[in-house]
Design an enzyme around this catalytic site. Structure first.
Site, PDB file in Angstrom:
ATOM      1  CD  GLU A 164      -2.670   1.322   0.159  1.00 20.16           C
ATOM      2  OE1 GLU A 164      -3.464   0.431  -0.119  1.00 20.16           O
ATOM      3  OE2 GLU A 164      -2.534   2.341  -0.531  1.00 20.16           O
ATOM      4  CG  ASN A 236       7.457   4.047   2.821  1.00 18.91           C
ATOM      5  OD1 ASN A 236       6.949   4.764   1.955  1.00 18.91           O
ATOM      6  ND2 ASN A 236       6.741   3.445   3.748  1.00 18.91           N
ATOM      7  CB  CYS A 288       4.704   4.525   6.891  1.00 20.64           C
ATOM      8  SG  CYS A 288       3.022   3.885   6.895  1.00 20.64           S
ATOM      9  NE  ARG A 355      -0.471   4.770  13.769  1.00 16.75           N
ATOM     10  CZ  ARG A 355      -0.987   3.876  12.931  1.00 16.75           C
ATOM     11  NH1 ARG A 355      -0.885   2.589  13.196  1.00 16.75           N
ATOM     12  NH2 ARG A 355      -1.600   4.254  11.830  1.00 16.75           N
TER      13      ARG A 355
END
Ligand SMILES: NC(=O)c1ccc[n+]([C@@H]2O[C@H](COP(=O)([O-])OP(=O)(O)OC[C@H]3O[C@@H](n4cnc5c(N)ncnc54)[C@H](O)[C@@H]3O)[C@@H](O)[C@H]2O)c1
Length: 486
Positions: A164, A236, A288, A355
């Protein structure tokens, strides 16, 4: 697409709920499953559990194809495709904690043992997992299956990796108009099923009010399981590295008298570089980037392989947090007893997700230095007030001006639009004199802030925009220090 698929989505968090709502919008019948009984009841009553622009509207619009349950077993028996979209938090050693993924995979196996299927269930891993986890998921489904009495595994399930890439804050847009869809599998049938499932996105044929559509077609990238998993981590890690790179350049800009804004524009127009993710400031955070970069480094450690570039990406990011504190200390000296307002608490605008938010680390550091910290966030404020992630001593104000009242300094931590629209004269009048603002996101117009009599500091502006201007300083009734005056 014929009649749509029966789809299960396990995990009703940011990814699962978005995936469920979007798949329902594409015409599929979706059951969203979560182990959290209260959450499932809440969603069943149409009450949202987190803030994501447009998600609630999409869920309401497609309510006839979207259901919520805690029962994975019955869904597994009947579904064509089941997505695993549970959280994979960072473990103590930095690696990804796969216990939730493992529990779901094993339960799917058990449920399959009682299923009477004429075609295999496609088990899609959407959670971000370490490279090689596809095999692990297959093994756990098989274990569950065997423990519950077995079955012909080859005809019962196929495992797919479908990482994702959505961004919180624009999750619906990113899911319906993605840059690409990546699917990894070792089976042609599984890839074909995934293509059919996503066909309305690939061909951009689903209903939308956006005119014109931002995309005409979406690349469907098929590969093997391991490569799909690597694509997610590499994407990422690259984005985090890009931000750390521009922060490294920003820090040099401050020393040599250059402006990082001009530098970023100048390099970003090079198509090989691209202009996005070149904003200097406090650095990256969130649920993430930190955990995914950490998990990729942990994977490398398993192979006794060094990752100097990723290590530096993390080190530069950690330093950016400390630079906020240094900038406060430069003007305020001791922070003991000083009131500091943190403006923006979520890890980025348009989400209430705390987070991995930079605000957490900054608040904790300020607390240990004896400062009294008050936070404000237009959306995450309520969550922050009851969150154990923030220091217990930190107060949360529900109005930015309340947070700023009596503050020695303010730090823009998250670039919410509302912060760009603050009445700066009012801000200056409420803060202690001389008022100090550290713009951790280079979000405000320095001239406007200074014109209101506020001492302004940003990141990466070594020239006039951030230089001490004695005249301006005088107008702001600030102490001006020339070189060496301490
Ligand atoms: N949030 C993002 O922006 C984002 C983007 C891309 C990828 N991801 C990845 O997607 C995954 C999910 O992230 P998220 O942010 O949606 O997590 P989340 O914490 O918001 O939601 C996870 C949900 O899964 C549920 N869950 C956990 N174990 C379960 C189980 N055994 N059975 C049923 N439900 C269970 C939890 O109760 C929770 O509601 C993670 O691996 C994350 O790294 C997240």
């Amino acid at each position: 697409m014929a009649e749509g698929f029966d789809v299960g989505v396990v995990g009703c968090g940011y990814v699962g709920l978005t995936t469920g709502a979007c798949l329902a919008h594409l015409g599929h019948r979706v059951m969203c499953i979560d182990k959290d009984v209260r959450l499932v009841a809440q969603l069943g009553e149409g009450r949202m559990s987190f803030y994501e622009p447009g998600l609630e509207e999409l869920m309401v619009k497609n309510a006839d194809r979207l259901r919520f349950t805690t029962e994975l077993t019955s869904v597994t028996r009947e579904a064509d495709v089941v997505f695993i979209a549970v959280d994979t938090p960072q473990g103590e050693d930095g690696s990804a904690d796969l216990s939730n993924v493992a529990a779901v995979a094993w339960s799917i196996g058990r449920a399959l043992s009682e299923a009477n299927r004429d075609h295999p269930l496609v088990v899609v891993n959407k959670s971000t997992v370490p490279v090689g986890s596809g095999d692990y998921v297959s093994m756990l489904v098989r274990d569950g299956l065997e423990e519950a009495g077995g079955g012909e595994e080859a005809t019962l399930f196929l495992v797919v990796s479908n990482p994702e890439f959505l961004r919180e804050g624009s999750a619906i847009y990113d899911s319906l108009f993605p840059d690409r869809i990546v699917v990894g599998a070792d089976s042609r049938d599984a890839l074909d099923t995934m293509r059919a499932l996503y066909e309305p996105v690939i061909e951009q044929s689903f209903p939308t009010e956006l005119d014109p559509r931002p995309k005409v077609a979406v690349p469907f990238v098929t590969t093997d399981l391991v490569s799909a998993e690597m694509i997610k981590y590499a994407a990422n890690a690259f984005l985090a590295t890009k931000i750390s790179f521009v922060n490294e350049v920003a820090n040099l800009c401050e020393l040599v008298g250059a402006d990082v804004g001009s530098v970023a524009t100048g390099i970003g127009l090079d198509e090989r570089i691209g202009s996005r993710f070149l904003s200097a400031g406090i650095g990256w955070g969130g649920s993430c980037f930190p955990k995914d970069v950490s998990a990729l480094r942990a994977v490398a450690r398993e192979y006794e392989h060094e990752t100097p570039l990723l290590d530096a990406t993390v080190a530069v990011n950690e330093r950016q947090r400390r630079r906020v504190i240094r900038k406060l200390q430069r003007d305020l000296h001791t922070l003991k007893g000083k009131r500091i307002a943190l403006l923006g608490l979520s890890f980025k605008p348009n989400t209430d997700d705390l987070r991995g938010a930079p605000s957490l680390e900054i608040a904790h550091t300020l607390g240990t230095l004896g400062a009294s910290v008050v936070g404000y966030d237009p959306v995450a404020g309520k969550k922050a007030a009851s969150s154990k992630l923030l220091p217990a001593s930190m107060k949360v104000a529900f109005d930015p001006y309340e947070a700023l009242r009596g503050a020695h300094a303010a730090v823009v931590v998250t670039e919410w639009e509302v912060l760009r629209e603050l009445d700066l004269e009012r801000v200056a009048s409420l803060m202690r004199k001389p008022p100090l603002l550290i713009d951790g996101r280079n979000a405000l117009d320095p001239r406007e802030v200074r014109a209101a009599g506020i001492c302004y500091r940003n990141f990466g502006y070594g020239s006039g925009r951030n230089a001490f201007d004695p005249e301006e300083v005088g107008a702001a009734r600030m102490r001006y220090r020339g070189f060496g005056r301490g």
